[in-house]
Scaffold this active site. Sequence first.
Site, short mmCIF file in Angstrom:
data_model
loop_
_atom_site.label_atom_id
_atom_site.label_comp_id
_atom_site.label_asym_id
_atom_site.label_seq_id
_atom_site.Cartn_x
_atom_site.Cartn_y
_atom_site.Cartn_z
N GLY A 61 43.84 -2.86 -7.25
CA GLY A 61 44.49 -2.44 -6.02
C GLY A 61 43.62 -2.76 -4.81
O GLY A 61 44.12 -3.12 -3.75
N HIS A 62 42.32 -2.61 -4.97
CA HIS A 62 41.36 -2.97 -3.92
C HIS A 62 40.51 -4.11 -4.45
O HIS A 62 39.70 -3.94 -5.36
CB HIS A 62 40.48 -1.77 -3.57
CG HIS A 62 39.68 -1.94 -2.31
ND1 HIS A 62 38.96 -3.10 -2.03
CD2 HIS A 62 39.48 -1.11 -1.25
CE1 HIS A 62 38.36 -2.96 -0.86
NE2 HIS A 62 38.65 -1.76 -0.37
N GLU A 117 37.27 -1.58 11.24
CA GLU A 117 36.31 -0.95 10.33
C GLU A 117 35.06 -1.81 10.19
O GLU A 117 35.14 -3.04 10.11
CB GLU A 117 36.97 -0.75 8.96
CG GLU A 117 36.11 -0.05 7.95
CD GLU A 117 36.82 0.14 6.62
OE1 GLU A 117 36.11 0.33 5.61
OE2 GLU A 117 38.06 0.08 6.59
N CYS A 135 31.84 4.01 2.70
CA CYS A 135 31.72 2.61 2.29
C CYS A 135 30.91 1.79 3.29
O CYS A 135 30.21 0.85 2.91
CB CYS A 135 33.10 2.00 2.10
SG CYS A 135 34.22 2.22 3.50
N HIS A 193 45.65 -3.99 4.36
CA HIS A 193 44.31 -3.40 4.50
C HIS A 193 43.30 -4.51 4.74
O HIS A 193 43.13 -5.41 3.92
CB HIS A 193 44.00 -2.62 3.22
CG HIS A 193 42.77 -1.79 3.26
ND1 HIS A 193 41.52 -2.31 3.01
CD2 HIS A 193 42.58 -0.47 3.50
CE1 HIS A 193 40.62 -1.35 3.08
NE2 HIS A 193 41.24 -0.21 3.39
N GLU A 215 44.61 1.02 7.85
CA GLU A 215 43.27 0.43 8.03
C GLU A 215 43.34 -1.09 8.05
O GLU A 215 42.49 -1.76 7.47
CB GLU A 215 42.32 0.90 6.92
CG GLU A 215 42.09 2.40 6.88
CD GLU A 215 41.10 2.81 5.81
OE1 GLU A 215 41.18 2.29 4.68
OE2 GLU A 215 40.26 3.66 6.10
N CYS A 224 33.22 -2.25 7.67
CA CYS A 224 33.31 -3.04 6.43
C CYS A 224 34.15 -4.29 6.62
O CYS A 224 33.90 -5.31 5.97
CB CYS A 224 33.90 -2.20 5.30
SG CYS A 224 32.74 -1.04 4.52
N HIS A 244 40.48 2.30 -8.13
CA HIS A 244 39.25 1.60 -7.77
C HIS A 244 38.27 1.34 -8.92
O HIS A 244 37.09 1.10 -8.67
CB HIS A 244 38.50 2.36 -6.67
CG HIS A 244 39.18 2.34 -5.33
ND1 HIS A 244 40.36 2.98 -5.08
CD2 HIS A 244 38.82 1.75 -4.15
CE1 HIS A 244 40.71 2.80 -3.82
NE2 HIS A 244 39.80 2.06 -3.23
#
Length: 639
Positions: free
Chosen positions: A184-185, A327, A407, A259, A311, A329, A133
């Site tokens: 990755g994110h 989620e 988050c 995700h 997720e 987010c 991250h």
Amino acid sequence: MEREADLKSVKIEDSFWSERQELVADVVIPYQEKILNDEVEGAEKSHAFANFRIAAGLEKGEFYGMVFQDSDVAKWLEGVAWSLADRPDAALEKRADEIIETIEKAQQPDGYLNTYFTVKEPDHKWQNLQECHELYCAGHMMEAAAAYYEATGKDQLLKVMERMADNIAAHFGTGEGQVRGIPGHEEVELGLMRLYHVTGKEKYRALAQYFIDERGQNPDYFREESKKRGWIHWNMNPEDHNYNQTFAPVREQKKAEGHSVRAVYLYTAMADLAAQTGDKSLISACDTLWDNITQKRMYITAGIGQTAKWEGFTADYDLPNDTVYAETCAAIGLVFFARKMLSIRPSGHYADVMEQALYNGVLSGMQLDGKRFFYVNPLEVNPGISGKMPGFEHVLPQRPKWYACACCPPNVVRLVMSLGKYAWGEDPEQNTIYSHLFMGGDAEFDRARIHVESGYPWDGAVRYTVHPKTQEPFTFAIRIPAWAHEKKVTLNAAALQNAEIKDGYLYLTRSWKENDIIELSLELPVRRIYANTAVRADAGATALMRGPLVYCFEGADNGPLLQELRIPQDARFTLQEIREKPLEGMKQISFAGIRVHSGDTALYSEQRPVPETVQMKAIPYFAWGNRGENQMKVWMLEI
């Protein structure tokens, strides 16, 4: 190209959103500041501010928290920035400046900024993009820096993050000696586009485009990275190409996979870039992915992400209600995606979903008092099962104070305090001002100031008063929701004749006069919503909506065993204003329903359940879980 309104030019003042913005500014931001500084007893430890102080050499200690703990500070700072833009607060600004000062001191001489790797693993920088991250944290801090500059004119954090962006640009790319890496994110793409918008520096847009274009070019990138580094952080599967959207180049992706937050952050950046470049292949990819999400993988609350396992997304029409993830987010990310799609093409196709997410999937993530938060937003909760039994552990029946992975709470803050950017837009080339959402207050543009009076979402009367600044004609475009089957629009009390409605927007072009008044009246009946019959979980059931609000049933109003309740096909719905706290002022739906209950206590019986007439009540979904732990259902069988 339509563009977001300058947040400092919009003031929201109405009975719904003003209350929530005041709550965030007066309660949530200070509360989260204490959380980040570990000053709230009984809440999950954060240590996020301390991590920066340790990295800056201002105090001794060890890094604590998730590898992405820095992002909580970034999102909180962005929320502070938008709050300061709306309501100046010298004391809050001073505290934010002090935190920014610490962040600058934590930055390395080469521009690198990340407290985890500075404090805990300095020899492992940029080695584990899949799991660690670094680019994600950088992207969030870039967004915070851009927001703080726009809100206050102060560029200290902006310069810090420009140096970090330059560090990233030197390290990643297709040039000699560079690494062809990707996050990755996804998030850095959003941050870089924000830097581009506020600085005008093309190099940041180009770097965002590199990360977008590079994704999926080598689906095995993370497997190769894992093999090369020889160490792990989370033990994530480097072979799972769907999880982080690396299964194909972005222009070839046809379904939303993996995700859900990562996905919609990526799609938001893609849409932002496409709006700037006019790239038709990228626009087409965005539309394809938007349609797949909203037509086959989205809950009625505009929640997205059907499974807790990763997720994220599962399959088309797989929308379980009691094991859903949804989620907070992810709903926020869907709002971001919708807003950038509006910049490509203003359309109710996007704005209606943006509104649906705001009023349902986003607001449900925060307790009405602003001190508790949901990560997961289910459509059915059963105490004793939800949050406890295997497969249901993630579905909590009550909002916690905080999370180890926090988050969502600061994400809610930054969205709620920046609502003006979502409510209003402008296209200078087309000489058009857009009203996307029905929020009361004032919006200032070069051509006009527009004052709005609104009782939305409780009633459908919206009144616009135009104060033009030019005698030249311009266009005012007002969204007409797809669900608004009965509506009336008047201009200076006269019914509009042959007004143009295109793609969900009413377009009015004229030489505007001082105090021209447009009145929009939307009928808000209670509507029964039925899912596509391919959705197994909702077969035979209906959900209730009124305007943009999804309604739900709680045990607090309807007693135990909500599964016994049925909505009659001929039920007549009435509205009642709730007079008891904490739901005071909201409107509930009341009607004569049916409860079917077993005639004996046997587990199985040949005796048909006995029906009886009962009074049923439904409340807005965003308000559930505020009256203690009890059962909740959105979808109810129809009889």
